[in-house]
Design a protein around this motif. Structure first.
Motif, PDB file in Angstrom:
ATOM      1  N   CYS A   1      67.778 -33.094 -33.162  1.00  0.00           N
ATOM      2  CA  CYS A   1      66.629 -32.635 -34.155  1.00  0.00           C
ATOM      3  C   CYS A   1      67.691 -31.635 -34.989  1.00  0.00           C
ATOM      4  N   ALA A   2      67.764 -31.350 -35.831  1.00  0.00           N
ATOM      5  CA  ALA A   2      68.485 -30.123 -36.935  1.00  0.00           C
ATOM      6  C   ALA A   2      68.535 -29.282 -36.068  1.00  0.00           C
ATOM      7  N   LEU A   3      69.762 -28.151 -36.412  1.00  0.00           N
ATOM      8  CA  LEU A   3      69.581 -27.467 -35.469  1.00  0.00           C
ATOM      9  C   LEU A   3      69.294 -25.750 -37.807  1.00  0.00           C
ATOM     10  N   PRO A   4      68.780 -24.915 -37.031  1.00  0.00           N
ATOM     11  CA  PRO A   4      68.794 -24.417 -36.049  1.00  0.00           C
ATOM     12  C   PRO A   4      67.026 -24.901 -35.420  1.00  0.00           C
ATOM     13  N   ILE A   5      66.416 -24.648 -36.084  1.00  0.00           N
ATOM     14  CA  ILE A   5      64.971 -25.689 -35.443  1.00  0.00           C
ATOM     15  C   ILE A   5      64.686 -27.220 -36.246  1.00  0.00           C
ATOM     16  N   CYS A   6      63.663 -27.433 -34.644  1.00  0.00           N
ATOM     17  CA  CYS A   6      62.637 -28.889 -34.617  1.00  0.00           C
ATOM     18  C   CYS A   6      62.736 -28.634 -35.774  1.00  0.00           C
ATOM     19  N   PRO A   7      62.404 -30.150 -36.206  1.00  0.00           N
ATOM     20  CA  PRO A   7      61.215 -30.494 -37.221  1.00  0.00           C
ATOM     21  C   PRO A   7      59.180 -29.848 -36.372  1.00  0.00           C
ATOM     22  N   ASP A   8      59.196 -29.566 -35.023  1.00  0.00           N
ATOM     23  CA  ASP A   8      58.119 -29.810 -34.494  1.00  0.00           C
ATOM     24  C   ASP A   8      58.348 -28.292 -33.622  1.00  0.00           C
ATOM     25  N   VAL A   9      59.007 -27.113 -34.308  1.00  0.00           N
ATOM     26  CA  VAL A   9      59.379 -25.942 -33.640  1.00  0.00           C
ATOM     27  C   VAL A   9      59.549 -25.205 -34.661  1.00  0.00           C
ATOM     28  N   ALA A  10      58.190 -24.355 -35.087  1.00  0.00           N
ATOM     29  CA  ALA A  10      58.396 -23.466 -35.926  1.00  0.00           C
ATOM     30  C   ALA A  10      58.942 -22.028 -35.836  1.00  0.00           C
ATOM     31  N   SER A  11      59.702 -21.673 -37.193  1.00  0.00           N
ATOM     32  CA  SER A  11      61.124 -20.511 -37.165  1.00  0.00           C
ATOM     33  C   SER A  11      60.337 -19.421 -35.931  1.00  0.00           C
ATOM     34  N   ASP A  12      59.026 -18.941 -35.862  1.00  0.00           N
ATOM     35  CA  ASP A  12      58.252 -17.868 -35.332  1.00  0.00           C
ATOM     36  C   ASP A  12      57.985 -18.487 -34.066  1.00  0.00           C
ATOM     37  N   HIS A  13      58.316 -19.740 -33.070  1.00  0.00           N
ATOM     38  CA  HIS A  13      57.893 -20.322 -31.837  1.00  0.00           C
ATOM     39  C   HIS A  13      58.667 -19.115 -31.326  1.00  0.00           C
ATOM     40  N   PRO A  14      57.709 -18.987 -30.796  1.00  0.00           N
ATOM     41  CA  PRO A  14      58.398 -17.758 -29.647  1.00  0.00           C
ATOM     42  C   PRO A  14      59.554 -17.939 -28.364  1.00  0.00           C
ATOM     43  N   HIS A  15      59.550 -20.000 -28.613  1.00  0.00           N
ATOM     44  CA  HIS A  15      61.057 -19.778 -27.890  1.00  0.00           C
ATOM     45  C   HIS A  15      62.102 -20.357 -28.573  1.00  0.00           C
ATOM     46  N   ALA A  16      61.797 -20.024 -29.916  1.00  0.00           N
ATOM     47  CA  ALA A  16      62.487 -20.970 -30.656  1.00  0.00           C
ATOM     48  C   ALA A  16      63.934 -20.877 -30.839  1.00  0.00           C
ATOM     49  N   GLU A  17      64.028 -19.720 -30.574  1.00  0.00           N
ATOM     50  CA  GLU A  17      65.660 -19.503 -29.938  1.00  0.00           C
ATOM     51  C   GLU A  17      66.334 -19.818 -29.030  1.00  0.00           C
ATOM     52  N   ALA A  18      65.187 -20.045 -27.904  1.00  0.00           N
ATOM     53  CA  ALA A  18      66.262 -20.717 -26.267  1.00  0.00           C
ATOM     54  C   ALA A  18      66.432 -22.055 -26.845  1.00  0.00           C
ATOM     55  N   ILE A  19      64.715 -22.498 -27.386  1.00  0.00           N
ATOM     56  CA  ILE A  19      65.161 -23.893 -28.449  1.00  0.00           C
ATOM     57  C   ILE A  19      66.801 -23.896 -28.643  1.00  0.00           C
ATOM     58  N   GLU A  20      67.030 -23.102 -29.613  1.00  0.00           N
ATOM     59  CA  GLU A  20      68.003 -24.113 -30.158  1.00  0.00           C
ATOM     60  C   GLU A  20      69.140 -23.411 -29.170  1.00  0.00           C
ATOM     61  N   TYR A  21      69.393 -22.687 -28.677  1.00  0.00           N
ATOM     62  CA  TYR A  21      70.567 -22.803 -27.535  1.00  0.00           C
ATOM     63  C   TYR A  21      70.797 -23.815 -26.968  1.00  0.00           C
ATOM     64  N   VAL A  22      69.181 -24.141 -26.046  1.00  0.00           N
ATOM     65  CA  VAL A  22      69.218 -25.117 -25.749  1.00  0.00           C
ATOM     66  C   VAL A  22      69.901 -26.690 -26.666  1.00  0.00           C
ATOM     67  N   GLN A  23      69.619 -26.759 -27.570  1.00  0.00           N
ATOM     68  CA  GLN A  23      70.482 -27.616 -28.559  1.00  0.00           C
ATOM     69  C   GLN A  23      71.932 -27.492 -28.746  1.00  0.00           C
ATOM     70  N   ARG A  24      71.699 -26.492 -29.327  1.00  0.00           N
ATOM     71  CA  ARG A  24      73.758 -26.236 -30.164  1.00  0.00           C
ATOM     72  C   ARG A  24      73.744 -26.891 -28.653  1.00  0.00           C
ATOM     73  N   TYR A  25      73.536 -26.720 -27.005  1.00  0.00           N
ATOM     74  CA  TYR A  25      75.098 -26.163 -26.001  1.00  0.00           C
ATOM     75  C   TYR A  25      74.715 -27.844 -25.806  1.00  0.00           C
ATOM     76  N   GLY A  26      73.535 -29.008 -26.124  1.00  0.00           N
ATOM     77  CA  GLY A  26      73.846 -29.854 -25.250  1.00  0.00           C
ATOM     78  C   GLY A  26      72.996 -29.689 -24.219  1.00  0.00           C
ATOM     79  N   ILE A  27      72.235 -29.132 -24.468  1.00  0.00           N
ATOM     80  CA  ILE A  27      71.423 -28.746 -22.468  1.00  0.00           C
ATOM     81  C   ILE A  27      70.128 -29.541 -22.450  1.00  0.00           C
ATOM     82  N   MET A  28      69.410 -29.999 -23.859  1.00  0.00           N
ATOM     83  CA  MET A  28      68.083 -30.193 -23.910  1.00  0.00           C
ATOM     84  C   MET A  28      68.838 -30.745 -25.388  1.00  0.00           C
ATOM     85  N   ARG A  29      68.156 -31.557 -25.695  1.00  0.00           N
ATOM     86  CA  ARG A  29      67.767 -32.513 -26.712  1.00  0.00           C
ATOM     87  C   ARG A  29      66.573 -33.043 -26.962  1.00  0.00           C
ATOM     88  N   ALA A  30      66.476 -33.386 -28.592  1.00  0.00           N
ATOM     89  CA  ALA A  30      65.138 -34.144 -29.048  1.00  0.00           C
ATOM     90  C   ALA A  30      65.127 -35.303 -29.098  1.00  0.00           C
TER      91      ALA A  30
END
Length: 212
Positions: A1-30
């Motif tokens: 999904c597009a960074l910084p946030i996936c379509p199903d992850v709200a910007s105020d999600h408590p783990h949004a920063e972490a989800i952005e990180y794992v997406q950016r570095y290819g650790i976890m993917r959508a």
């Protein structure tokens, strides 16, 4: 999904920063639709594969079936009694097994499709990120004490974790990976004693519910 946030992850999600990180570095993917599915549980096989893919080299993973020996004969079809040597996930579980990151259950099964609980995830992360945990340590009813304490000392336990045996979501997995991988130590974290309290309260609550 597009960074910084996936379509199903709200910007105020408590783990949004972490989800952005794992997406950016290819650790976890959508998934193919671009959704991260933050509230879905994550299986033992998926979590082991994610960590292996990030920690180990491609050659270590690709050559695992040929390099692993004891306790396997020269020709074998299963890593565990319920896990055949087939597919990309199996390669990564093999790498985690050869590196001593996973060990399976006493009955020789791995239960790859079973949702992973927090204690199991803590073991995988601790042993993958700190070689001092090798060889295998931790036995008895609180076999996970070393691993959970390792995460707690590094502020690696999200406040949403409900207990040692609580299944974790993809968002919580992302949060744990983010904190350990990026060495983030300034976020609120549970301690071992907090989880002990949670476990005791759940037991008491269960008894009270039965009595009532």
């Amino acid at each position: 999904c597009a960074l910084p946030i996936c379509p199903d992850v709200a910007s105020d999600h408590p783990h949004a920063e972490a989800i952005e990180y794992v997406q950016r570095y290819g650790i976890m993917r959508a998934d193919r639709s671009g959704r991260f599915s933050p509230e879905e549980t994550i299986t033992r096989g998926e979590f082991a594969a994610i960590v292996s893919d990030h920690i180990f080299s491609t050659s270590f993973i690709e050559n695992c079936f040929e390099n692993i020996s004891f306790p396997y004969p020269s020709s074998y079809s299963y890593l565990f009694t319920d896990l055949p040597k087939e597919g990309e996930e199996a390669k990564r579980v093999c790498a985690a097994l050869m590196a001593g990151v996973v060990h399976g259950y006493p009955d020789s099964t791995f239960r790859a499709e079973q949702p992973i609980n927090f204690a199991e995830a803590a073991k995988i992360l601790a042993r993958a990120y700190d070689v001092s945990f090798l060889p295998h340590r931790g036995f008895g009813n609180e076999w996970f004490h070393l691993y959970v304490s390792y995460l707690a000392d590094r502020a690696g336990i999200p406040l949403s974790i409900g207990g040692f045996d609580a299944t974790i979501t993809r968002a919580e997995a992302a949060e744990m990976l983010y904190r350990i991988d990026a060495e983030v130590t300034n976020k609120p974290s549970l301690q071992y004693k907090d989880l002990m309290t949670n476990a005791w309260w759940l037991l008491v609550k269960g008894v009270l519910t039965w009595v009532l």
